[in-house]
Write an enzyme that holds these catalytic residues in place. Structure first.
Site, PDB file in Angstrom:
ATOM      1  N   TYR A 125      49.979  38.345  43.856  1.00 42.45           N
ATOM      2  CA  TYR A 125      50.870  38.885  42.834  1.00 42.45           C
ATOM      3  C   TYR A 125      51.811  39.940  43.424  1.00 42.45           C
ATOM      4  CZ  TYR A 125      52.546  41.367  38.701  1.00 42.45           C
ATOM      5  OH  TYR A 125      53.332  41.981  37.771  1.00 42.45           O
ATOM      6  N   ARG A 142      60.431  38.670  44.253  1.00 38.92           N
ATOM      7  CA  ARG A 142      61.249  38.645  43.037  1.00 38.92           C
ATOM      8  C   ARG A 142      62.256  39.792  43.069  1.00 38.92           C
ATOM      9  NH1 ARG A 142      58.338  39.082  37.198  1.00 38.92           N
ATOM     10  NH2 ARG A 142      57.290  40.785  38.302  1.00 38.92           N
ATOM     11  N   ARG A 174      59.622  45.309  28.858  1.00 42.01           N
ATOM     12  CA  ARG A 174      58.518  45.075  27.922  1.00 42.01           C
ATOM     13  C   ARG A 174      58.898  44.080  26.828  1.00 42.01           C
ATOM     14  NH1 ARG A 174      54.153  46.306  30.651  1.00 42.01           N
ATOM     15  NH2 ARG A 174      54.234  48.413  31.500  1.00 42.01           N
ATOM     16  N   GLU A 194      45.941  38.875  28.167  1.00 39.89           N
ATOM     17  CA  GLU A 194      47.349  39.287  28.129  1.00 39.89           C
ATOM     18  C   GLU A 194      47.999  38.430  27.044  1.00 39.89           C
ATOM     19  OE1 GLU A 194      49.348  39.591  31.980  1.00 39.89           O
ATOM     20  OE2 GLU A 194      51.123  38.657  31.091  1.00 39.89           O
TER      21      GLU A 194
HETATM   22  C1  3EB Z   1      51.478  44.667  32.691  1.00 41.62           C
HETATM   23  O1  3EB Z   1      51.745  45.125  31.584  1.00 41.62           O
HETATM   24  C2  3EB Z   1      50.737  43.365  32.711  1.00 41.62           C
HETATM   25  O2  3EB Z   1      54.989  40.531  36.685  1.00 41.62           O
HETATM   26  O3  3EB Z   1      56.340  39.540  35.296  1.00 41.62           O
HETATM   27  C3  3EB Z   1      52.998  41.530  32.214  1.00 41.62           C
HETATM   28  C4  3EB Z   1      54.196  40.858  32.021  1.00 41.62           C
HETATM   29  C5  3EB Z   1      52.526  41.740  33.490  1.00 41.62           C
HETATM   30  C6  3EB Z   1      54.942  40.420  33.122  1.00 41.62           C
HETATM   31  C7  3EB Z   1      55.319  40.196  35.541  1.00 41.62           C
HETATM   32  C8  3EB Z   1      53.278  41.315  34.584  1.00 41.62           C
HETATM   33  C9  3EB Z   1      54.485  40.651  34.408  1.00 41.62           C
HETATM   34  O4  3EB Z   1      51.807  45.214  33.741  1.00 41.62           O
HETATM   35  C10 3EB Z   1      51.238  42.440  33.727  1.00 41.62           C
END
Ligand code: 3EB
Length: 348
Positions: free
Chosen positions: A153, A160, A227, A335
């Site tokens: 990840y 990215r 978000r 999630e």
């Molecule tokens: C977080 O809140 C959980 O790497 O695109 C959530 C949504 C999360 C997108 C991403 C990672 C990603 O950090 C992880």
């Protein structure tokens, strides 16, 4: 059957897809099939995404279908298959790591594949004049495995971010909503997305540090996503709440307790709904009972506990698709993403 005139999302079964007339298929923007074969369509150039993650629970509605509400037009650009309506485009690509060689300075083939994928996405969006990525779904094979001294990840995050910078995109602030979750080892990196000629409004969560400002302990390079975001496209007001988890500030809370993680995640989603409704003044406001959800569940054995919390929190009317996936932090058990799509009526 009259065509709907606005963009819409549906979760459908194979049987429901089989009953749709050809006129309906002309308006489809793209379909993601979860742990199920991609459907055969009577119309060519419809992007189809095969996501090899299992659906949990007795749910035949394994097809996430975006419909443009009008006739759509499809094509290919490099590795991207796309279809577009008015001011919105759906695209997909998949890359096997075995197809790409690790670049000399890159740490892994996953990094090369990720950077290539995002460069191809931005090249296609620039050519097609849909420069704004709105929402991205990333399925990373074996997301928690380590190689080259880094979790996969983390490798994904740095590649990215590199591609965003190389293609002249912001890496903080106006960044797309996204999720990044696991898929089985050996399967391709699968990415699908919605983009627009309109710039979306990014929304952050006052209960959380913005992910693009996460400290390096979670990933040496911060993840590039917002978000949530909202944008009006194809006669619809959309809201995309990114993958949301049991995170307060930047720390995971309720380690080991799937029910408590679900409740905390719902609090985060509620906070984002409040921010989104404040930002765009939607009437009627986006409401949690009328959104489409995907819940990513690390352990199938937690499904009953998570489902009980979601039913209590969302009511029985909400659409929820459960997928068994690994998640980007070892201590996260669930999630949840949420999508709103309200038709903007053209007559008062
Ligand atoms: C977080 O809140 C959980 O790497 O695109 C959530 C949504 C999360 C997108 C991403 C990672 C990603 O950090 C992880």
């Amino acid at each position: 059957m009259a065509l709907e005139s606005a963009l819409r999302l549906d979760y459908l079964s194979l049987a429901e897809l089989a009953e749709r007339p050809e006129a309906w298929w002309q308006g489809v923007l793209g379909i993601a099939a979860f742990g199920a074969p991609v459907p055969t369509a009577p119309v060519s150039h419809i992007p189809m995404v095969a996501v090899q993650t299992a659906v949990l629970g007795a749910n035949a509605r394994r097809y996430e279908v975006w419909h443009g509400g009008e006739r759509t037009h499809g094509g290919e650009h490099g590795r991207i298959q796309y279809r577009r309506a008015a001011n919105v485009i759906y695209g997909r690509l998949s890359i096997l790591e075995s197809e790409v060689a690790a670049a000399p300075r890159a740490t892994s083939a996953l990094q090369s594949a990720t950077e290539l994928a995002y460069r191809e996405i931005f090249a296609a969006l620039d050519t097609l004049r849909m420069p704004h990525l709105v929402r991205v779904w990333n399925y990373l094979p074996d997301i928690n495995a380590e190689s080259h001294g880094a979790e996969r990840y983390w490798q994904f995050n740095s590649a990215r971010q590199d591609a965003f910078i190389a293609c002249g995109r912001a890496v903080t602030g106006a960044v797309p909503a996204a999720c990044g979750v696991g898929s089985p080892p050996g399967t391709p990196l699968v990415i699908y997305f919605l983009a627009s000629s309109q710039a979306p409004t990014a929304i952050e969560n006052p209960r959380q540090v913005s992910a693009y400002h996460y400290p390096p302990e979670y990933s040496p390079r911060s993840p590039t996503f917002s978000r949530a975001c909202t944008v009006d496209v194809a006669n619809a007001r959309t809201l995309f709440i990114s993958g949301t988890a049991s995170i307060l500030g930047h720390a995971t809370v309720h380690s080991g307790d799937a029910a408590a993680q679900t409740r905390e995640t719902l609090c985060n989603i509620e906070a984002l709904l409040g921010e989104a409704n404040r930002a765009v003044g939607t009437r009627p406001p986006f409401a949690r009972g009328s959104l489409w959800y995907k819940a990513y569940v690390r352990h199938a054995s937690d499904l009953a506990a998570i489902d009980m919390e979601l039913r209590a929190g969302l009511g029985s009317g909400a659409q929820v698709l459960y997928l068994r996936t690994d998640l980007c932090r070892q201590d996260l058990l669930v999630e949840i993403e949420a999508t709103g799509c309200y038709s903007i009526s053209r007559t008062p």
